[in-house]
Write an enzyme that holds these catalytic residues in place. Structure first.
Site, PDB file in Angstrom:
ATOM      1  CG  HIS A 246      97.416  18.120  90.675  1.00 46.35           C
ATOM      2  ND1 HIS A 246      97.775  17.263  91.440  1.00 46.35           N
ATOM      3  CD2 HIS A 246      97.545  17.637  89.485  1.00 46.35           C
ATOM      4  CE1 HIS A 246      98.502  16.469  91.017  1.00 46.35           C
ATOM      5  NE2 HIS A 246      98.407  16.638  89.599  1.00 46.35           N
TER       6      HIS A 246
ATOM      7  CD  GLU B 106     107.761  18.324  87.309  1.00 49.62           C
ATOM      8  OE1 GLU B 106     108.749  17.426  88.033  1.00 49.62           O
ATOM      9  OE2 GLU B 106     106.861  17.747  86.686  1.00 49.62           O
TER      10      GLU B 106
END
Lengths: 325, 325
Positions: free
Chosen positions: B129, B60
């Site tokens: 998440h 990321e």
């Protein structure tokens, strides 16, 4: 490896000498000024590392991009930055490229091939990887050159970026200036490998160990990596063995490095090295070099006078250009 | 007109902008042939190929930084972070590079990029998440942050975000991806920075975003049955924030509930409460109320997650409390 430097002309060698002297003199002057009256920009000088700065960025072509580290004033010079701009920036004055918003060791002028770096060590590496991605996307044969040190090479940013660049075959050269120390931590304490360049193997790309005190050696390895990148053969990691002659910054509370070590590296001064070659091989005379040195000193003196008189940015500039219109 | 889901609306916006502008490309993890974990980019690989739908390693930092570098040098990347939770991973590149480049260059460059991130709870996906991290990015000067709550807005705002010169964080609530709107066949855009009054009312204002918008509408409907006329505002854009719309509504109604799915402490509702407490102070007939998740991680088990996430009943309870019924 091909000896790219053999094609350099006398004018090239003298220009490289001039640029190295200019970077050195600019930084020496910053140190002297800072000792008298602290400059807004805390000097983090790269004195001793000029061979890397000049050798790696010399003779790039239109559209190529560099992202100097905070210690790479010489790269800014090669890319066409003026002494006045850099010195006035260090004084915190209102210069066109930054208007005082970022310290000049991170100036970015994209049209001149300079991408702004980051004060977060290593954080600039992903950005430059994206610059290389855009070069490939646009189907140019340009190349991106990103500089960082033996400290930054342990950041996840480095590892993620070099792997991404490898799998996407991006035209980028990773220049690791291994000057043996982060701030205080010696490279042997921050890494189990003796040569950082061997990390390249773990990413399936070429890693090269180079003499960071020899400007022509730096030119040779970088041109090799650039030629590869331009022809679509992906990235290269170059580890430059070097040394900074001064402390991490001019506000370093203590410099833990052994005196004998510093003295031994000062004997390898890259500027003296090039000077010796020029004189021994009779490429130019001592007078020729002396003229260059005088001109360099004058340029830095002029930059200081200019900077002392230049205006500070108007306070209301704080509020401008946070967003693009 | 066609009746499509938010998932399809976002995909249509991406495809249309990629057809219109060669500079637009997608980058992210598993977004290629696989189509993204939530299938938002499904099918785009077939049309645009690997050069414009760039599948990346799990990195990321590198991919966010790479989007910054590409955006600075002329491209228009749309980055998919697989889950909004990963904004923490990307936050150095977003906050220290994407958001600051325009300022560092004093407006000489901009960073036209979009970071798409599906977010939010209710899918039994657990604490890593399911988070609502909009306040993390909305507090960074230089970033824009938007969260559409309908398929119509998602398409129109995605097109605006791609055409915007600034880095835009585009948050897509996972439970809204299947929600449907009637969408015109011809091109349209929805401006960034404008809230939308999704239900008009006289007695009380609910300000919500993301998946709290449909829940607020349910609560408003239930309120109408007991004689309370609730106005619901979909904030849509946290940065920039549409002050006039929220302030004028509260001046009109005199009562306000701010509803978000993020935790209470440090949630963006606090910022809105501060704005209203100052700008609508003389018009308030009751304290400003907030509905938010408790200050805990998002739990996994259905009984725990259902306890955790604010519901339309949580909002209705606060409405009744403020109306003394």
């Amino acid at each position: 490896m091909k000896k790219f430097s053999e094609t350099l002309t006398k004018e090239d060698l003298l220009e490289m000498y001039r640029l190295m002297c200019l970077s050195r003199r600019n930084e020496e002057a910053m140190v002297e000024i800072h000792k008298r009256t602290p400059l807004p920009e805390l000097p983090h000088v790269g004195i001793g590392q000029e061979a890397i700065m000049i050798g790696t960025s010399y003779l790039l072509k239109e559209g190529d991009m560099t992202m100097p580290s905070h210690r790479d004033r010489g790269v800014f010079y090669v890319m066409g930055m003026s002494s006045k701009e850099m010195m006035a920036g260090a004084y915190g004055k209102d210069i066109p490229s930054t208007r005082g918003k970022i310290s000049p060791h991170h100036i970015g002028i994209t049209e001149q091939g300079l991408v702004t770096g980051s004060g977060v060590i290593g954080s600039q590496i992903p950005v430059m990887t994206g610059v290389a991605l855009a070069m490939k996307y646009k189907k140019t044969d340009n190349v991106a050159i990103v500089y960082f040190g033996d400290g930054a090479i342990n950041r996840g940013d480095f590892h993620e970026s070099i792997n991404l660049a490898a799998v996407l075959d991006l035209p980028i050269v990773f220049i690791c200036e291994n000057n043996l120390y982060a701030i205080s931590m010696e490279v042997g304490e921050s890494s189990r490998v003796k040569d950082l360049a061997i990390r390249a193997e773990g990413y399936g790309i070429e890693g090269i160990i180079a003499d960071g005190m020899d400007v022509l050696a730096m030119y040779d390895v970088t041109q090799h990596a650039i030629e590869k990148a331009r022809s679509g053969r992906g990235p290269t990691l170059i580890e430059c063995k070097t040394y900074r002659f001064r402390a991490h910054s001019e506000r370093d509370p203590r410099d833990l490095r052994p005196k004998e070590e510093i003295e031994a590296w000062v004997q390898k001064c890259p500027i003296q090295g090039l000077k010796k070659k020029i004189l021994e091989e009779k490429i130019a005379s001592a007078e020729d070099l002396s003229l260059i040195e005088t001109a360099v000193n004058q340029e830095v003196e002029d930059a200081i006078s200019y900077s002392e008189q230049a205006e500070f940015p108007a306070p209301e500039l704080v509020y401008t250009n946070v967003y693009a219109e | 007109m066609k009746n499509i889901t938010m998932r399809d609306a976002i995909r249509d916006a991406l495809a249309e902008e990629m057809r219109r502008d060669d500079r637009v490309f997608l980058i992210g993890e598993d977004i290629g042939i696989y189509g993204g974990t939530l299938q938002i980019t499904r099918g785009l690989f077939d049309e645009f190929g690997k050069e414009r739908i760039i599948d990346t390693p799990i990195s990321e930092n590198a991919i966010t930084g790479a989007a910054v570098g590409a955006a600075m040098t002329g491209l228009r990347p749309v980055l998919e972070l697989m889950f909004g939770d990963f904004l923490y991973l990307a936050s150095d590149q977003l906050a220290n590079n994407a958001a600051k480049m325009c300022y560092a260059y004093d407006g000489r460059i901009s960073v036209p990029m979009v970071v798409r991130a599906p977010f939010g709870g209710g899918t039994r996906s657990g604490m890593h998440h399911s988070q609502n991290l909009e306040a993390l990015v909305a507090s960074v000067p230089g970033l824009k942050v938007v969260m559409p709550a309908s398929a119509y807005d998602a398409k129109g705002m995605m097109i605006s975000a791609i055409r915007d010169k600034n880095p835009v964080v585009f948050l897509e609530h996972k439970l809204l991806l299947g929600s449907r709107s009637l969408i015109p066949d011809e091109e349209y855009t929805v401006p960034l920075g404008k809230a939308k009054i999704v239900r008009e009312g006289r007695d009380l204002t609910v300000i919500a975003w993301g998946n709290m918008v449909p829940k607020s509408l349910d609560a408003a409907e239930a309120s109408s049955k007991i004689g309370i006329d609730v106005e619901v505002i979909d904030l849509r854009s946290l940065s920039p924030i549409d002050r006039p719309t929220i302030v004028n509504s509260v001046i009109k109604t005199g009562r306000v509930v701010i509803a978000h799915e993020a935790c209470l402490t440090g949630g963006f509702g606090g910022e809105i409460a501060a704005i209203l407490a100052k700008e609508a102070f003389g018009y308030l007939d009751a304290p400003i109320e907030r509905v938010a998740a408790p200050d805990t991680p998002v739990p996994f088990s259905p009984t725990l997650e259902d306890e955790y996430i604010p519901t339309s009943k949580s909002i209705l309870d606060r409405i009744k409390y403020l109306m003394n019924v």
